[in-house]
Design a protein around this motif. Structure first.
Motif, PDB file in Angstrom:
ATOM      1  N   VAL A 118       0.839  -1.201   0.000  1.00 11.67           N
ATOM      2  CA  VAL A 118       0.000   0.000   0.000  1.00 11.67           C
ATOM      3  C   VAL A 118       0.870   1.245   0.000  1.00 11.67           C
ATOM      4  N   PHE A 119       1.877   1.263   0.865  1.00  9.01           N
ATOM      5  CA  PHE A 119       2.762   2.425   0.920  1.00  9.01           C
ATOM      6  C   PHE A 119       3.491   2.633  -0.411  1.00  9.01           C
ATOM      7  N   ASP A 120       3.925   1.550  -1.031  1.00  9.12           N
ATOM      8  CA  ASP A 120       4.607   1.663  -2.320  1.00  9.12           C
ATOM      9  C   ASP A 120       3.688   2.237  -3.390  1.00  9.12           C
ATOM     10  N   ASP A 123       3.634   5.958  -3.058  1.00  6.05           N
ATOM     11  CA  ASP A 123       4.940   6.593  -2.873  1.00  6.05           C
ATOM     12  C   ASP A 123       5.071   7.194  -1.478  1.00  6.05           C
ATOM     13  N   ALA A 124       4.682   6.405  -0.469  1.00  9.83           N
ATOM     14  CA  ALA A 124       4.718   6.876   0.910  1.00  9.83           C
ATOM     15  C   ALA A 124       6.004   6.451   1.606  1.00  9.83           C
ATOM     16  N   THR A 125       6.452   7.272   2.523  1.00  4.10           N
ATOM     17  CA  THR A 125       7.626   6.975   3.345  1.00  4.10           C
ATOM     18  C   THR A 125       7.161   6.455   4.702  1.00  4.10           C
ATOM     19  N   THR A 226      -3.188  11.392  -8.006  1.00  5.52           N
ATOM     20  CA  THR A 226      -2.200  10.335  -8.208  1.00  5.52           C
ATOM     21  C   THR A 226      -2.277   9.318  -7.077  1.00  5.52           C
ATOM     22  N   MET A 227      -2.428   9.798  -5.847  1.00  5.28           N
ATOM     23  CA  MET A 227      -2.528   8.898  -4.708  1.00  5.28           C
ATOM     24  C   MET A 227      -3.791   8.037  -4.808  1.00  5.28           C
ATOM     25  N   LEU A 228      -4.899   8.670  -5.155  1.00  7.35           N
ATOM     26  CA  LEU A 228      -6.156   7.919  -5.286  1.00  7.35           C
ATOM     27  C   LEU A 228      -6.048   6.857  -6.373  1.00  7.35           C
ATOM     28  N   ASP A 229      -5.419   7.194  -7.480  1.00  5.12           N
ATOM     29  CA  ASP A 229      -5.229   6.217  -8.543  1.00  5.12           C
ATOM     30  C   ASP A 229      -4.400   5.045  -8.057  1.00  5.12           C
ATOM     31  N   GLY A 230      -3.359   5.331  -7.270  1.00  2.00           N
ATOM     32  CA  GLY A 230      -2.534   4.259  -6.743  1.00  2.00           C
ATOM     33  C   GLY A 230      -3.311   3.341  -5.825  1.00  2.00           C
ATOM     34  N   LEU A 231      -4.135   3.902  -4.959  1.00  4.46           N
ATOM     35  CA  LEU A 231      -4.936   3.091  -4.037  1.00  4.46           C
ATOM     36  C   LEU A 231      -5.986   2.294  -4.789  1.00  4.46           C
ATOM     37  N   ARG A 232      -6.618   2.909  -5.770  1.00  7.84           N
ATOM     38  CA  ARG A 232      -7.676   2.217  -6.510  1.00  7.84           C
ATOM     39  C   ARG A 232      -7.131   1.101  -7.377  1.00  7.84           C
ATOM     40  N   GLY A 233      -5.833   1.097  -7.592  1.00  8.28           N
ATOM     41  CA  GLY A 233      -5.208   0.013  -8.332  1.00  8.28           C
ATOM     42  C   GLY A 233      -4.919  -1.207  -7.484  1.00  8.28           C
ATOM     43  N   LEU A 234      -5.186  -1.142  -6.179  1.00 10.71           N
ATOM     44  CA  LEU A 234      -4.983  -2.269  -5.285  1.00 10.71           C
ATOM     45  C   LEU A 234      -6.242  -3.109  -5.205  1.00 10.71           C
ATOM     46  N   PRO A 235      -6.156  -4.405  -4.921  1.00 15.01           N
ATOM     47  CA  PRO A 235      -4.889  -5.163  -4.844  1.00 15.01           C
ATOM     48  C   PRO A 235      -4.472  -5.607  -6.237  1.00 15.01           C
TER      49      PRO A 235
END
Length: 235
Positions: A118-120, A123-125, A226-235
């Motif tokens: 999820v963090f990846d 792009d979360a630290t 961009t963050m929302l797109d990344g989350l919505r691409g999970l899993p």
């Protein structure tokens, strides 16, 4: 325990399993969400634990509706015998709705997803790793709107179908307010992300609170879409 709440939840779980590309993984997600061991579920179904394991791993053919009905019924029976806490939690939020300026996104995953993944994806630290390695969903929240407009019960509904999730707070300056707010909510989520700042800007006590309440904590300065797109691409 009302039959309506149980029946509605049973339909939701069965439908999610039936529509999943990985029904076994979805069954495993719900079993672990209900804190039921494979052996306990197997005993209730009067089968060997290897049968449950085979369904969850995909070694057996996709379960038919009859098998799914028995599995779901067994999970709910076990929860009711324990006091019905999980069923009540789900009943509180099945019909919950939030305005889009409070909650940007809320979804459940068909299977548990690793916190690191999820963090990846956004792009979360990572600032602190908690005791749980996976989440089963996420909620993206405007922190100011949530804190100023939601009651304590409504704040708890942000967990969606399970506290086994990532809460992502946007509109954050240092992260102090949402993390302090979480101190009065029990139980806490498995992971928290503070959006809109980097690790140098975060409140200096943030990791300490994450350690006390045992959740993973990360920050990301990716733009919201961009963050929302990344989350919505999970899993």
């Amino acid at each position: 325990m009302t039959r309506g709440a149980r029946d509605e939840l049973a339909e939701k779980i069965a439908g999610e399993v039936a529509l999943s590309d990985e029904p076994g993984a979805t069954l495993r997600k719900w079993r672990t969400d209900f804190d039921v061991a494979q052996t306990q579920l197997a005993d209730r179904l009067d089968v060997s634990p290897s049968v449950v394991s085979d369904y969850e791993s995909g070694r057996r053919d996709n379960p038919g509706i009859g098998v799914v009905r028995r599995l779901v019924g067994a999970l709910l029976d076990i929860d009711e015998e324990r006091g019905g806490d999980h069923i009540r939690q789900h009943a509180r939020v099945l019909s919950a709705g939030f305005e889009s300026d409070v909650v940007h996104d809320l979804r459940e995953y068909p299977a548990n997803v690793g916190v690191e993944r999820v963090f990846d994806a956004i792009d979360a630290t990572e600032l602190h790793r908690g005791g749980q390695d996976t989440v089963a969903g996420h909620t993206v929240i405007d922190s100011i709107a949530a804190i100023t407009r939601l009651s304590s019960d409504e704040f708890f509904q942000l967990y969606g179908q399970s506290t086994n999730r990532a809460l992502v707070f946007t509109n954050v300056t240092r992260g102090e307010s949402p993390l302090v707010a979480l101190r009065v909510v029990s139980p806490t989520p498995n992971a928290v992300v503070l959006h809109g700042l980097d690790d140098e800007a975060v409140w200096d006590r943030a990791a300490d609170l994450a350690n006390i309440d045992d959740f993973s904590l990360a920050v990301t300065d990716a733009d919201l879409e961009t963050m929302l797109d990344g989350l919505r691409g999970l899993p």
